[in-house]
Design an enzyme around this catalytic site. Structure first.
Site, PDB file in Angstrom:
ATOM      1  N   GLY A 158       0.785  -1.179  -0.216  1.00 45.94           N
ATOM      2  CA  GLY A 158      -0.062  -0.142   0.161  1.00 45.94           C
ATOM      3  C   GLY A 158       1.025   1.085   0.010  1.00 45.94           C
ATOM      4  N   ARG A 159      -0.028   2.897   0.645  1.00 42.61           N
ATOM      5  CA  ARG A 159       0.732   3.759   0.667  1.00 42.61           C
ATOM      6  C   ARG A 159       2.427   2.792   1.435  1.00 42.61           C
ATOM      7  NH1 ARG A 159      -4.736   6.294   1.474  1.00 42.61           N
ATOM      8  NH2 ARG A 159      -4.706   3.815   2.782  1.00 42.61           N
ATOM      9  N   ILE A 160       2.100   3.268   2.485  1.00 44.67           N
ATOM     10  CA  ILE A 160       3.215   2.644   3.104  1.00 44.67           C
ATOM     11  C   ILE A 160       4.502   2.183   2.630  1.00 44.67           C
ATOM     12  CG2 ILE A 160       4.705   2.407   5.376  1.00 44.67           C
ATOM     13  CD1 ILE A 160       2.099   3.271   6.977  1.00 44.67           C
ATOM     14  N   ARG A 181      -1.960  -8.991  -2.734  1.00 46.12           N
ATOM     15  CA  ARG A 181      -2.779  -9.461  -3.032  1.00 46.12           C
ATOM     16  C   ARG A 181      -2.568  -9.110  -4.658  1.00 46.12           C
ATOM     17  NH1 ARG A 181      -7.906  -9.023   0.455  1.00 46.12           N
ATOM     18  NH2 ARG A 181      -6.765  -7.345   0.785  1.00 46.12           N
ATOM     19  N   ILE A 240       5.673  -3.444  11.241  1.00 44.87           N
ATOM     20  CA  ILE A 240       5.233  -2.044  11.650  1.00 44.87           C
ATOM     21  C   ILE A 240       4.122  -2.033  11.400  1.00 44.87           C
ATOM     22  CG2 ILE A 240       7.604  -1.053  11.497  1.00 44.87           C
ATOM     23  CD1 ILE A 240       6.895   0.203   8.517  1.00 44.87           C
ATOM     24  N   ALA A 241       3.486  -3.478  11.232  1.00 46.39           N
ATOM     25  CA  ALA A 241       2.469  -3.385  10.426  1.00 46.39           C
ATOM     26  C   ALA A 241       1.186  -3.321  11.751  1.00 46.39           C
ATOM     27  CB  ALA A 241       2.638  -4.455   9.423  1.00 46.39           C
ATOM     28  N   ARG A 242       0.932  -4.413  12.138  1.00 41.88           N
ATOM     29  CA  ARG A 242       0.391  -5.159  13.512  1.00 41.88           C
ATOM     30  C   ARG A 242       0.432  -6.139  13.857  1.00 41.88           C
ATOM     31  NH1 ARG A 242      -1.292  -0.164  13.202  1.00 41.88           N
ATOM     32  NH2 ARG A 242      -3.391   0.712  13.915  1.00 41.88           N
ATOM     33  N   GLU A 271       0.389  -6.680  22.651  1.00 44.88           N
ATOM     34  CA  GLU A 271       0.642  -4.935  23.196  1.00 44.88           C
ATOM     35  C   GLU A 271      -0.761  -4.405  24.465  1.00 44.88           C
ATOM     36  OE1 GLU A 271       1.261  -3.274  18.837  1.00 44.88           O
ATOM     37  OE2 GLU A 271      -0.051  -1.499  19.671  1.00 44.88           O
ATOM     38  N   HIS A 289       5.187   0.901  18.925  1.00 44.78           N
ATOM     39  CA  HIS A 289       4.219   0.938  18.747  1.00 44.78           C
ATOM     40  C   HIS A 289       4.738   3.290  18.319  1.00 44.78           C
ATOM     41  CE1 HIS A 289       0.105   0.500  16.528  1.00 44.78           C
ATOM     42  NE2 HIS A 289       0.774   0.825  15.815  1.00 44.78           N
TER      43      HIS A 289
END
Ligand code: DGY
Length: 331
Positions: A158-160, A181, A240-242, A271, A289
């Site tokens: 995506g953007r990041i 995907r 750095i996602a989740r 977390e 985070h």
């Protein structure tokens, strides 16, 4: 008679300027102590509120929505929205918004920095120095792996992901491969010098694998023991996602057994609690985070969340809706 302002809950502490701005439009119930509300407290505080400025700490699910029928808008102060059951919100006619774009470059900077710190063993060597371990130069002291000229693997484009790819290809001469995907169209791939590969090839070929995909039931444990086994023993993993995208127990075991070289983690399963094994391992860089946490970007995120709340409750389509279908029932 002056019209009464709609009531909103600001679920966590925010910049005073954001609060002041919201107070011009709403009766604001703020949280100056920055308490993380449990579900029952949140439900009680939301009674009679038309809107909510939420963060990833608040879970917005069907039961809460059913108990808070006056709630019409949830403005999330985050780009990720896995804390929100969006279909349940849409069904209940609750419009949700998030804060995309304003954090892209800051988050990409941090992802890149965390990847570099991991590859070059910065946290581990700093701990060694602070603990008085540095008494002489040594040819092999904290030797890590290079970033420049290596293969950057990105899961989620995506953007990041694209902003990280740009840094890798154009700034550090990395070969960039990615899995997503849907493949990017050639006019987007080309300037990033990025090549789509299968997930298996990504895991096998990346020297430095960075995770930037959204969390969902489909991406839960997208990186587990089987995926880690495909990676090179010299490879690093940066998340750095989740939390929840990585099986932290499997990762701790892979790091302990040096089946991959190192990991950089900004997000964790459950977390702010961490898998205890991660705290014991030298070859992992841990941050709380903070990927989007530059002052300017956190201000921009707070302003965008406020813009969304003010617009939506004021009858204007908000700038960044997650479920624009709900706008029809609100407008
Ligand atoms: C986001 O915006 O999703 C960041 O992870 C902060 O929660």
């Amino acid at each position: 008679m002056p019209e009464s302002k709609p009531a909103v809950l600001v679920a966590r502490a925010v910049f005073p300027q954001t609060l002041q701005r919201l107070q011009q439009h709403f009766e604001v119930q703020a949280n100056p102590d920055d308490t993380v509300y449990d579900g029952a407290t949140l439900q009680a505080l939301l009674q009679g509120q038309a809107g909510m400025l939420a963060t990833g700490s608040e879970r917005i699910a069907a039961a809460l929505l059913a108990a808070c029928p006056q709630l019409r808008v949830v403005a999330n102060l985050a780009v990720g929205f896995n804390n929100i059951d969006v279909p349940a919100c849409t069904a209940a006619g609750v419009l949700c918004t998030n804060t995309p774009d304003v954090l892209t470059e800051t988050t990409a900077d941090f992802g890149f920095a965390l990847m570099m710190a991991t590859a070059r063993r910065m946290a581990e060597s700093e701990r060694f120095l602070r603990q008085g371990g540095w008494t002489k130069w040594a040819y092999d002291m904290f030797t890590g792996s290079d970033i420049h000229g290596s293969t950057l693997g990105i899961l989620g484009m995506g953007r990041i992901g694209q902003a990280i790819a740009r840094r890798g290809a154009l700034g550090f001469g990395m070969r960039v491969i990615y899995h997503n995907r849907s493949r990017l169209p050639p006019d987007q791939e080309q300037p990033l010098q990025a090549t789509w590969v299968s997930k298996e090839a990504l895991l096998q070929q990346a020297d430095h694998l960075v995770l930037v995909l959204p969390y969902s039931a489909q991406s839960h444990h997208a990186i587990g023991a089987a995926e880690l086994a495909l990676m090179q023993p010299s490879a690093t993993l940066t998340n750095i996602a989740r939390g929840g995208i990585v099986d932290d127990a499997a990762l701790a075991q892979a790091l302990r057994e040096r089946r991959i070289a190192a990991a950089g983690l900004d997000v964790f399963e459950g977390e702010p609690k961490l898998h205890p094994a991660l705290l014991e391992l030298p070859n992992v860089v841990l941050t709380p985070h903070i990927a989007s946490a530059s002052v300017a970007t956190r201000r921009a995120m707070a302003e965008l969340a406020a813009d969304n709340l003010i617009a939506a409750l004021g009858g204007t389509r908000p700038p960044t809706p997650i479920n624009p279908q709900a706008w029809a029932s609100l407008a």
